[in-house]
Write a protein that holds these residues in place. Sequence first.
Motif, PDB file in Angstrom:
ATOM      1  N   THR A   1      44.430  25.238  -5.682  1.00 57.44           N
ATOM      2  CA  THR A   1      43.615  25.196  -6.894  1.00 57.44           C
ATOM      3  C   THR A   1      44.089  24.036  -7.762  1.00 57.44           C
ATOM      4  O   THR A   1      45.194  23.544  -7.601  1.00 57.44           O
ATOM      5  N   ARG A   2      43.220  23.635  -8.661  1.00 54.92           N
ATOM      6  CA  ARG A   2      43.608  22.635  -9.643  1.00 54.92           C
ATOM      7  C   ARG A   2      42.965  22.957 -10.973  1.00 54.92           C
ATOM      8  O   ARG A   2      41.938  23.641 -11.032  1.00 54.92           O
ATOM      9  N   PRO A   3      43.573  22.491 -12.039  1.00 55.81           N
ATOM     10  CA  PRO A   3      43.031  22.790 -13.366  1.00 55.81           C
ATOM     11  C   PRO A   3      41.723  22.037 -13.617  1.00 55.81           C
ATOM     12  O   PRO A   3      41.402  21.082 -12.907  1.00 55.81           O
ATOM     13  N   ALA A   4      41.017  22.488 -14.640  1.00 60.50           N
ATOM     14  CA  ALA A   4      39.739  21.877 -15.006  1.00 60.50           C
ATOM     15  C   ALA A   4      39.665  21.699 -16.511  1.00 60.50           C
ATOM     16  O   ALA A   4      40.261  22.455 -17.269  1.00 60.50           O
TER      17      ALA A   4
ATOM     18  N   GLY B   1      43.974  14.530 -12.195  1.00 56.95           N
ATOM     19  CA  GLY B   1      43.762  15.436 -11.077  1.00 56.95           C
ATOM     20  C   GLY B   1      43.042  16.723 -11.453  1.00 56.95           C
ATOM     21  O   GLY B   1      43.009  17.676 -10.681  1.00 56.95           O
ATOM     22  N   TYR B   2      42.456  16.756 -12.633  1.00 53.65           N
ATOM     23  CA  TYR B   2      41.701  17.915 -13.089  1.00 53.65           C
ATOM     24  C   TYR B   2      40.245  17.782 -12.649  1.00 53.65           C
ATOM     25  O   TYR B   2      39.730  16.669 -12.524  1.00 53.65           O
ATOM     26  N   PHE B   3      39.575  18.916 -12.465  1.00 57.20           N
ATOM     27  CA  PHE B   3      38.117  18.896 -12.361  1.00 57.20           C
ATOM     28  C   PHE B   3      37.581  18.554 -13.754  1.00 57.20           C
ATOM     29  O   PHE B   3      38.165  18.943 -14.764  1.00 57.20           O
TER      30      PHE B   3
ATOM     31  N   ALA C   1      42.203  26.421 -11.232  1.00 53.96           N
ATOM     32  CA  ALA C   1      43.391  27.123 -11.727  1.00 53.96           C
ATOM     33  C   ALA C   1      43.143  27.447 -13.200  1.00 53.96           C
ATOM     34  O   ALA C   1      43.386  26.616 -14.087  1.00 53.96           O
ATOM     35  N   ALA C   2      42.613  28.638 -13.460  1.00 57.99           N
ATOM     36  CA  ALA C   2      42.202  29.019 -14.821  1.00 57.99           C
ATOM     37  C   ALA C   2      43.351  28.953 -15.820  1.00 57.99           C
ATOM     38  O   ALA C   2      43.161  28.566 -16.972  1.00 57.99           O
ATOM     39  N   ASP C   3      44.566  29.312 -15.370  1.00 63.03           N
ATOM     40  CA  ASP C   3      45.704  29.359 -16.287  1.00 63.03           C
ATOM     41  C   ASP C   3      46.103  27.975 -16.803  1.00 63.03           C
ATOM     42  O   ASP C   3      46.807  27.869 -17.806  1.00 63.03           O
ATOM     43  N   ARG C   4      45.641  26.916 -16.146  1.00 65.82           N
ATOM     44  CA  ARG C   4      45.970  25.557 -16.593  1.00 65.82           C
ATOM     45  C   ARG C   4      44.727  24.792 -17.064  1.00 65.82           C
ATOM     46  O   ARG C   4      44.775  23.588 -17.289  1.00 65.82           O
ATOM     47  N   SER C   5      43.614  25.500 -17.198  1.00 70.70           N
ATOM     48  CA  SER C   5      42.352  24.870 -17.574  1.00 70.70           C
ATOM     49  C   SER C   5      42.043  25.094 -19.045  1.00 70.70           C
ATOM     50  O   SER C   5      42.576  26.000 -19.667  1.00 70.70           O
ATOM     51  N   PHE C   6      41.150  24.254 -19.573  1.00 68.43           N
ATOM     52  CA  PHE C   6      40.725  24.442 -20.961  1.00 68.43           C
ATOM     53  C   PHE C   6      39.335  23.876 -21.189  1.00 68.43           C
ATOM     54  O   PHE C   6      38.834  23.087 -20.384  1.00 68.43           O
ATOM     55  N   LEU C   7      38.727  24.324 -22.267  1.00 66.82           N
ATOM     56  CA  LEU C   7      37.415  23.842 -22.689  1.00 66.82           C
ATOM     57  C   LEU C   7      37.586  23.068 -23.987  1.00 66.82           C
ATOM     58  O   LEU C   7      38.387  23.451 -24.838  1.00 66.82           O
TER      59      LEU C   7
ATOM     60  N   GLY D   1      38.601  33.412 -20.033  1.00 63.39           N
ATOM     61  CA  GLY D   1      40.030  33.458 -19.773  1.00 63.39           C
ATOM     62  C   GLY D   1      40.719  32.104 -19.722  1.00 63.39           C
ATOM     63  O   GLY D   1      41.762  31.955 -19.087  1.00 63.39           O
ATOM     64  N   ILE D   2      40.118  31.104 -20.386  1.00 62.51           N
ATOM     65  CA  ILE D   2      40.766  29.790 -20.450  1.00 62.51           C
ATOM     66  C   ILE D   2      41.011  29.390 -21.900  1.00 62.51           C
ATOM     67  O   ILE D   2      40.418  29.959 -22.821  1.00 62.51           O
ATOM     68  N   ARG D   3      41.887  28.401 -22.070  1.00 62.38           N
ATOM     69  CA  ARG D   3      42.233  27.911 -23.399  1.00 62.38           C
ATOM     70  C   ARG D   3      41.028  27.205 -24.025  1.00 62.38           C
ATOM     71  O   ARG D   3      40.249  26.556 -23.310  1.00 62.38           O
ATOM     72  N   ALA D   4      40.897  27.325 -25.335  1.00 61.08           N
ATOM     73  CA  ALA D   4      39.776  26.731 -26.061  1.00 61.08           C
ATOM     74  C   ALA D   4      40.307  25.749 -27.097  1.00 61.08           C
ATOM     75  O   ALA D   4      41.179  26.103 -27.886  1.00 61.08           O
ATOM     76  N   LEU D   5      39.793  24.522 -27.081  1.00 61.44           N
ATOM     77  CA  LEU D   5      40.215  23.507 -28.043  1.00 61.44           C
ATOM     78  C   LEU D   5      39.012  23.024 -28.837  1.00 61.44           C
ATOM     79  O   LEU D   5      37.965  22.706 -28.265  1.00 61.44           O
TER      80      LEU D   5
END
Length: 172
Positions: free
Chosen positions: A6-9, A48-50, A129-135, A150-154
């Motif tokens: 998996t990779r973060p997005a 390397g993020y989506f 990888a939801a735990d390393r992803s954010f919007l 379930g992802i971080r929000a900025l």
Amino acid sequence: MMTISTRPAVFFDRDGVLNRDVGFLFEASKFEWMDGAREAVRLVNEAGYFAFVVTNQSGVARGFYEESDVQALHRWMADELDAVGAHIDAFEYCPDHPEAPIARYRRDTDRRKPGPGMITDLMKRFPVAADRSFLIGDQERDLEAARAAGIRALLFRDGNLATFVREALKLG
């Protein structure tokens, strides 16, 4: 057994984050990139993020433009990004609205932010990888959708998006 890595997005809201929010935008001629937006997408790619776009497009439900117009604008954006060595892995949009004058788009759906549906659909289609992803969003409904998925929000209000993303990636 093969494991899928998996990779973060980074999930970008469109209007107000990648481009100036001019209200019901569907024409490339009225599109104005936010400062640093194309570079921000490239930074996400290089890390390397989506890179995903999740955008409510109730202008379709309201009869202001067609889904084909949204898709054409997203193709134009993809070409513009390609010219600077950047890309979006997937564009998701929700054309629906619960009070739409056009019947086929009159529905309450969890794909419309603040619902998390566009985000969770992408997380099912891609090995995220939801735990390393954010919007990154500019409205409370964007942040609510991220939290519900379930992802971080900025929150991005203005300024240079590349500078904002550079900082966000350090946190990731």
